[in-house]
Design an enzyme around this catalytic site. Structure first.
Site, PDB file in Angstrom:
ATOM      1  N   ASP A 164      -4.775   1.085 -14.983  1.00  0.00           N
ATOM      2  CA  ASP A 164      -4.103   2.285 -15.499  1.00  0.00           C
ATOM      3  C   ASP A 164      -4.803   2.893 -16.709  1.00  0.00           C
ATOM      4  O   ASP A 164      -4.157   3.479 -17.582  1.00  0.00           O
ATOM      5  CB  ASP A 164      -2.627   1.976 -15.858  1.00  0.00           C
ATOM      6  CG  ASP A 164      -1.864   1.468 -14.659  1.00  0.00           C
ATOM      7  OD1 ASP A 164      -2.150   1.920 -13.541  1.00  0.00           O
ATOM      8  OD2 ASP A 164      -0.983   0.602 -14.846  1.00  0.00           O
ATOM      9  N   LYS A 173      -8.481   6.089 -14.626  1.00  0.00           N
ATOM     10  CA  LYS A 173      -9.613   6.197 -13.676  1.00  0.00           C
ATOM     11  C   LYS A 173      -9.488   7.433 -12.802  1.00  0.00           C
ATOM     12  O   LYS A 173     -10.480   8.088 -12.487  1.00  0.00           O
ATOM     13  CB  LYS A 173      -9.666   4.930 -12.793  1.00  0.00           C
ATOM     14  CG  LYS A 173      -9.886   3.652 -13.570  1.00  0.00           C
ATOM     15  CD  LYS A 173      -9.832   2.427 -12.677  1.00  0.00           C
ATOM     16  CE  LYS A 173      -8.450   2.132 -12.142  1.00  0.00           C
ATOM     17  NZ  LYS A 173      -7.474   1.712 -13.171  1.00  0.00           N
ATOM     18  N   ASN A 221      -1.823  -0.798  -4.186  1.00  0.00           N
ATOM     19  CA  ASN A 221      -1.327  -1.293  -5.472  1.00  0.00           C
ATOM     20  C   ASN A 221      -1.801  -0.345  -6.581  1.00  0.00           C
ATOM     21  O   ASN A 221      -1.204  -0.275  -7.644  1.00  0.00           O
ATOM     22  CB  ASN A 221      -1.813  -2.736  -5.745  1.00  0.00           C
ATOM     23  CG  ASN A 221      -3.291  -2.961  -5.453  1.00  0.00           C
ATOM     24  OD1 ASN A 221      -3.966  -2.111  -4.862  1.00  0.00           O
ATOM     25  ND2 ASN A 221      -3.808  -4.106  -5.855  1.00  0.00           N
ATOM     26  N   GLY A 231      -2.434   3.212  -8.502  1.00  0.00           N
ATOM     27  CA  GLY A 231      -1.751   4.488  -8.657  1.00  0.00           C
ATOM     28  C   GLY A 231      -2.590   5.321  -9.598  1.00  0.00           C
ATOM     29  O   GLY A 231      -2.703   4.992 -10.779  1.00  0.00           O
ATOM     30  N   HIS A 232      -3.265   6.330  -9.076  1.00  0.00           N
ATOM     31  CA  HIS A 232      -4.188   7.134  -9.876  1.00  0.00           C
ATOM     32  C   HIS A 232      -3.630   8.548 -10.035  1.00  0.00           C
ATOM     33  O   HIS A 232      -3.399   9.234  -9.054  1.00  0.00           O
ATOM     34  CB  HIS A 232      -5.574   7.160  -9.217  1.00  0.00           C
ATOM     35  CG  HIS A 232      -6.202   5.793  -9.137  1.00  0.00           C
ATOM     36  ND1 HIS A 232      -7.411   5.553  -8.535  1.00  0.00           N
ATOM     37  CD2 HIS A 232      -5.785   4.583  -9.613  1.00  0.00           C
ATOM     38  CE1 HIS A 232      -7.696   4.258  -8.634  1.00  0.00           C
ATOM     39  NE2 HIS A 232      -6.728   3.650  -9.273  1.00  0.00           N
ATOM     40  N   THR A 233      -3.431   8.949 -11.286  1.00  0.00           N
ATOM     41  CA  THR A 233      -2.778  10.229 -11.561  1.00  0.00           C
ATOM     42  C   THR A 233      -3.795  11.294 -11.938  1.00  0.00           C
ATOM     43  O   THR A 233      -4.675  11.051 -12.750  1.00  0.00           O
ATOM     44  CB  THR A 233      -1.786  10.070 -12.744  1.00  0.00           C
ATOM     45  OG1 THR A 233      -1.051   8.866 -12.535  1.00  0.00           O
ATOM     46  CG2 THR A 233      -0.852  11.253 -12.850  1.00  0.00           C
ATOM     47  N   ARG A 267      -9.983 -15.027   8.278  1.00  0.00           N
ATOM     48  CA  ARG A 267     -10.456 -14.425   9.540  1.00  0.00           C
ATOM     49  C   ARG A 267      -9.330 -14.172  10.528  1.00  0.00           C
ATOM     50  O   ARG A 267      -9.492 -14.270  11.731  1.00  0.00           O
ATOM     51  CB  ARG A 267     -11.583 -15.266  10.153  1.00  0.00           C
ATOM     52  CG  ARG A 267     -12.852 -15.105   9.334  1.00  0.00           C
ATOM     53  CD  ARG A 267     -13.788 -16.245   9.461  1.00  0.00           C
ATOM     54  NE  ARG A 267     -13.213 -17.457   8.947  1.00  0.00           N
ATOM     55  CZ  ARG A 267     -13.889 -18.595   8.856  1.00  0.00           C
ATOM     56  NH1 ARG A 267     -15.134 -18.651   9.235  1.00  0.00           N
ATOM     57  NH2 ARG A 267     -13.308 -19.672   8.376  1.00  0.00           N
ATOM     58  N   GLN A 303      -7.526  -0.878 -10.145  1.00  0.00           N
ATOM     59  CA  GLN A 303      -7.142  -1.987 -11.039  1.00  0.00           C
ATOM     60  C   GLN A 303      -8.093  -2.040 -12.243  1.00  0.00           C
ATOM     61  O   GLN A 303      -8.609  -1.006 -12.638  1.00  0.00           O
ATOM     62  CB  GLN A 303      -7.118  -3.337 -10.295  1.00  0.00           C
ATOM     63  CG  GLN A 303      -5.960  -3.468  -9.297  1.00  0.00           C
ATOM     64  CD  GLN A 303      -6.200  -2.760  -7.985  1.00  0.00           C
ATOM     65  OE1 GLN A 303      -7.207  -2.952  -7.325  1.00  0.00           O
ATOM     66  NE2 GLN A 303      -5.260  -1.923  -7.573  1.00  0.00           N
ATOM     67  N   THR A 311      -5.105  -9.529  -9.468  1.00  0.00           N
ATOM     68  CA  THR A 311      -4.944  -8.986  -8.130  1.00  0.00           C
ATOM     69  C   THR A 311      -5.851  -9.790  -7.190  1.00  0.00           C
ATOM     70  O   THR A 311      -6.531 -10.721  -7.624  1.00  0.00           O
ATOM     71  CB  THR A 311      -5.221  -7.467  -8.098  1.00  0.00           C
ATOM     72  OG1 THR A 311      -4.829  -6.973  -6.812  1.00  0.00           O
ATOM     73  CG2 THR A 311      -6.692  -7.148  -8.355  1.00  0.00           C
TER      74      THR A 311
HETATM   75  P1  GDP Z   1      -5.422   4.949 -13.380  1.00  0.00           P
HETATM   76  O1  GDP Z   1      -4.646   4.006 -12.513  1.00  0.00           O
HETATM   77  O2  GDP Z   1      -6.512   4.276 -14.124  1.00  0.00           O
HETATM   78  O3  GDP Z   1      -5.923   6.154 -12.635  1.00  0.00           O
HETATM   79  O4  GDP Z   1      -4.396   5.483 -14.464  1.00  0.00           O
HETATM   80  P2  GDP Z   1      -2.873   5.960 -14.201  1.00  0.00           P
HETATM   81  O5  GDP Z   1      -2.898   7.275 -13.545  1.00  0.00           O
HETATM   82  O6  GDP Z   1      -2.081   4.880 -13.572  1.00  0.00           O
HETATM   83  O7  GDP Z   1      -2.340   6.055 -15.682  1.00  0.00           O
HETATM   84  C1  GDP Z   1      -2.922   6.902 -16.620  1.00  0.00           C
HETATM   85  C2  GDP Z   1      -1.837   7.895 -17.124  1.00  0.00           C
HETATM   86  O8  GDP Z   1      -2.248   8.474 -18.333  1.00  0.00           O
HETATM   87  C3  GDP Z   1      -1.618   9.047 -16.169  1.00  0.00           C
HETATM   88  O9  GDP Z   1      -0.263   9.420 -16.224  1.00  0.00           O
HETATM   89  C4  GDP Z   1      -2.498  10.158 -16.745  1.00  0.00           C
HETATM   90  O10 GDP Z   1      -2.014  11.468 -16.446  1.00  0.00           O
HETATM   91  C5  GDP Z   1      -2.367   9.886 -18.212  1.00  0.00           C
HETATM   92  N1  GDP Z   1      -3.564  10.226 -19.005  1.00  0.00           N
HETATM   93  C6  GDP Z   1      -4.879  10.116 -18.657  1.00  0.00           C
HETATM   94  N2  GDP Z   1      -5.675  10.417 -19.708  1.00  0.00           N
HETATM   95  C7  GDP Z   1      -4.840  10.718 -20.740  1.00  0.00           C
HETATM   96  C8  GDP Z   1      -5.054  11.065 -22.103  1.00  0.00           C
HETATM   97  O11 GDP Z   1      -6.167  11.161 -22.590  1.00  0.00           O
HETATM   98  N3  GDP Z   1      -3.938  11.276 -22.869  1.00  0.00           N
HETATM   99  C9  GDP Z   1      -2.679  11.152 -22.373  1.00  0.00           C
HETATM  100  N4  GDP Z   1      -1.663  11.372 -23.214  1.00  0.00           N
HETATM  101  N5  GDP Z   1      -2.441  10.819 -21.100  1.00  0.00           N
HETATM  102  C10 GDP Z   1      -3.501  10.592 -20.287  1.00  0.00           C
HETATM  103  P1  IMO Z   2      -4.564   0.993 -10.930  1.00  0.00           P
HETATM  104  O1  IMO Z   2      -5.662   1.231  -9.929  1.00  0.00           O
HETATM  105  C1  IMO Z   2      -2.177  -1.887 -13.157  1.00  0.00           C
HETATM  106  C2  IMO Z   2      -1.283  -5.692 -11.163  1.00  0.00           C
HETATM  107  C3  IMO Z   2       0.176  -5.962 -10.809  1.00  0.00           C
HETATM  108  C4  IMO Z   2       0.214  -7.475 -10.952  1.00  0.00           C
HETATM  109  C5  IMO Z   2      -1.151  -7.896 -10.413  1.00  0.00           C
HETATM  110  C6  IMO Z   2      -1.140  -8.338  -8.968  1.00  0.00           C
HETATM  111  O2  IMO Z   2      -3.505   2.034 -10.925  1.00  0.00           O
HETATM  112  O3  IMO Z   2      -5.132   0.723 -12.279  1.00  0.00           O
HETATM  113  P2  IMO Z   2      -1.006  -6.995  -6.680  1.00  0.00           P
HETATM  114  O4  IMO Z   2       0.064  -6.101  -6.127  1.00  0.00           O
HETATM  115  O5  IMO Z   2      -2.324  -6.340  -6.844  1.00  0.00           O
HETATM  116  O6  IMO Z   2      -1.100  -8.289  -5.949  1.00  0.00           O
HETATM  117  O7  IMO Z   2      -0.474  -7.374  -8.150  1.00  0.00           O
HETATM  118  O8  IMO Z   2      -2.002  -6.763 -10.560  1.00  0.00           O
HETATM  119  N1  IMO Z   2      -1.836  -4.420 -10.648  1.00  0.00           N
HETATM  120  C7  IMO Z   2      -2.062  -3.338 -11.386  1.00  0.00           C
HETATM  121  N2  IMO Z   2      -1.800  -3.092 -12.687  1.00  0.00           N
HETATM  122  N3  IMO Z   2      -2.797  -0.948 -12.415  1.00  0.00           N
HETATM  123  C8  IMO Z   2      -3.097  -1.195 -11.113  1.00  0.00           C
HETATM  124  O9  IMO Z   2      -3.828  -0.335 -10.377  1.00  0.00           O
HETATM  125  C9  IMO Z   2      -2.692  -2.410 -10.543  1.00  0.00           C
HETATM  126  N4  IMO Z   2      -2.799  -2.952  -9.303  1.00  0.00           N
HETATM  127  C10 IMO Z   2      -2.282  -4.190  -9.382  1.00  0.00           C
HETATM  128  O10 IMO Z   2       1.041  -5.316 -11.689  1.00  0.00           O
HETATM  129  O11 IMO Z   2       0.247  -7.831 -12.309  1.00  0.00           O
HETATM  130 MG    MG Z   3      -2.690   3.362 -12.207  1.00  0.00          MG
END
Ligand code: GDP
Ligand code: IMO
Ligand code: MG
Length: 428
Positions: free
Chosen positions: A7, A10, A32, A34-36, A136, A217, A232
């Site tokens: 999170d 990315k 698993n 979640g990319h925003t 496998r 991740q 993970t």
């Molecule tokens: P990812 O899984 O690495 O793609 O990250 P996520 O999307 O799960 O979480 C990142 C969150 O931070 C998202 O809600 C983005 O919109 C937000 N975000 C990304 N860059 C920034 C930043 O520089 N400042 C703030 N306040 N929010 C950000």
């Molecule tokens: P992004 O790509 C944050 C964490 C879960 C748990 C562990 C194992 O959005 O950064 P799993 O379901 O993979 O077997 O869970 O890994 N986890 C993440 N934490 N961001 C993620 O993805 C994650 N994907 C898995 O919370 O601790």
């Molecule tokens: Mg995420």
């Protein structure tokens, strides 16, 4: 690559780099992730679809190393089409493994059985799907196109799981006939997207194209190098891009690690710089630290330079992207851990491999000045207050990796591009 526990932002960074890229590839993990991506009023949350899809026709690949829940990818495609996004560029590796209904049940069952010791997985069936791949017994995307093979493989995969699946014996999703029918239907729907994805990557590389490999991740969730067993089931480090997309190490020119200006973790496991009190809550509120996939509150903490240095070495980082710097505004002073303190006065300058040490490790902090100015409008490093620049310099010095981009808000344009980052865009 995620340089922390996931999170890190990315999705946002990949979206920006994708503009100039010929191909964007996901190579490990599954839904698993979640990319925003935020574009004005529009917010997109991707779990499987690579974060380059918003550019019409852009080749976006799901590589062989990803585990694909076909129901989820179809849902994402439907939603994108509903929002008017052209999804014709999506390609899914025929060799990628599928998440099956029993993987979801086994993930749930495994966590429930662990009770207090549970990992806190996303319960999306990721671990059981990778386990079947290694055993496998996996079913691959290409199997969706052949009824006989599909049915036979499902029956074979189910056999050794009978005991663990007994509590779900009456679950309709486990019926062999229904499952085969459902998955054939998914296959029919996905067929136009199924491809030899590694060849697409080779073609792009061989004609000097720009390929962006999008990690999911984060490094500390790596099954080999992370905080096992609280990890993970894939390798979210740069080396895995080779395996999960089908390229050689020499095909990769740059490796950028994405790191928040602080640290978050969702799910259980060691977190040496975790903040339990008011500051932790403040970071959670200001950074909207609630999971994209599960909605769970993320745990928050100070910048951990021991873990980040470890991530820099493991990934061979050539650049760092620091995100969410704006979230630290108004917190003064700031702290960054430069080593860990363990039991009985022990000190660790390097990330410790021993699980029981890591569980007890706490950050040994350096105090740094905070800033109070609103930085969300900064577009050049020089626009930042001196304290923010010093904070960034401190991170770069301690990791030995130059900072190539700094994010100061969720929006696309809320990004500071350094010369190094612009150069990459120009090369493309
Ligand atoms: P990812 O899984 O690495 O793609 O990250 P996520 O999307 O799960 O979480 C990142 C969150 O931070 C998202 O809600 C983005 O919109 C937000 N975000 C990304 N860059 C920034 C930043 O520089 N400042 C703030 N306040 N929010 C950000
Ligand atoms: P992004 O790509 C944050 C964490 C879960 C748990 C562990 C194992 O959005 O950064 P799993 O379901 O993979 O077997 O869970 O890994 N986890 C993440 N934490 N961001 C993620 O993805 C994650 N994907 C898995 O919370 O601790
Ligand atoms: Mg995420």
């Amino acid at each position: 690559m995620g340089a922390q526990w996931g999170d890190e932002g990315k999705g946002k960074v990949t979206d920006l780099l994708a503009e100039q890229a010929d191909v964007v590839v996901r190579f490990q993990g599954g839904n698993n992730a979640g990319h925003t991506i935020v574009r004005g009023d529009e917010v997109y949350k991707f779990h499987l679809v690579p974060s380059g899809i918003l550019y019409p026709g852009k080749l976006c690949l799901i590589g062989n190393g990803v585990v694909v829940d076909p129901r989820v990818i179809i849902g994402e495609l439907d939603e994108l089409r509903r929002r008017g996004v052209d999804t014709n560029g999506l390609r899914i590796s025929a060799n990628a493994h599928l998440i099956m209904p029993y993987h979801l049940l086994l993930d749930h069952e495994g966590e429930t059985k662990l009770g207090k010791l549970q990992i806190g997985t996303t319960r999306r069936g990721i671990g059981p799907a990778y386990a079947d791949k290694a055993a496998r017994l996996g079913i691959r995307v290409q199997d969706l196109l052949d009824e006989k093979i599909l049915k036979q493989k499902i029956a074979t995969a189910l056999e050794p799981k009978r005991q663990s699946l007994r509590p779900y014996a009456k679950d309709p999703s486990l019926d062999l006939h229904t499952m085969t029918e459902d998955y054939l239907r998914y296959g029919h729907r996905l067929e136009p997207h199924i491809a030899d994805t590694q060849r697409i990557v080779w073609d792009a590389l061989d004609s000097d194209g720009l390929v962006v490999f999008e990690g999911a991740q984060g490094t500390l969730l790596d099954i080999d190098h992370g905080t096992y067993p609280f990890v993970t089931s894939s390798n979210p480090i740069a080396g895995a891009a080779c395996v999960g997309a089908g390229v050689g190490p020499r095909d990769i020119d740059d490796v950028w690690g994405i790191a928040k200006a602080y640290v978050t973790r969702v799910g259980a496991g060691p977190f040496p710089t975790e903040l339990d009190g008011e500051t932790g809550e403040r970071l959670r509120e200001a950074g909207h630290e609630f999971g994209t996939t599960t909605g769970r509150a993320r745990r928050t903490g100070w910048m951990d330079l021991v873990a980040l240095r470890y991530a820099a070495r493991l990934n061979g980082l050539t650049g760092l992207v620091i995100t969410k710097l704006d979230v630290l505004t108004g917190i003064d002073p700031l702290y960054a851990a430069v080593r860990y303190l363990g039991p009985e006065g022990s000190r660790f300058d390097e990330f410790p491999y021993h699980q029981s040490i890591l569980h007890k490790a706490r950050g040994d902090y350096v105090e740094l000045s905070g800033w109070h100015e609103d930085i969300s409008g900064a577009r050049r490093i020089e626009d930042l207050p001196q304290a923010a620049r010093d904070y960034l310099d401190f991170i770069a010095e301690h990791t030995g990796v130059p900072i190539v981009m700094v994010s100061v808000g969720p929006e696309r344009d809320q990004m500071i591009w350094t010369e190094a980052a612009r150069r990459l865009q120009k090369v493309a």
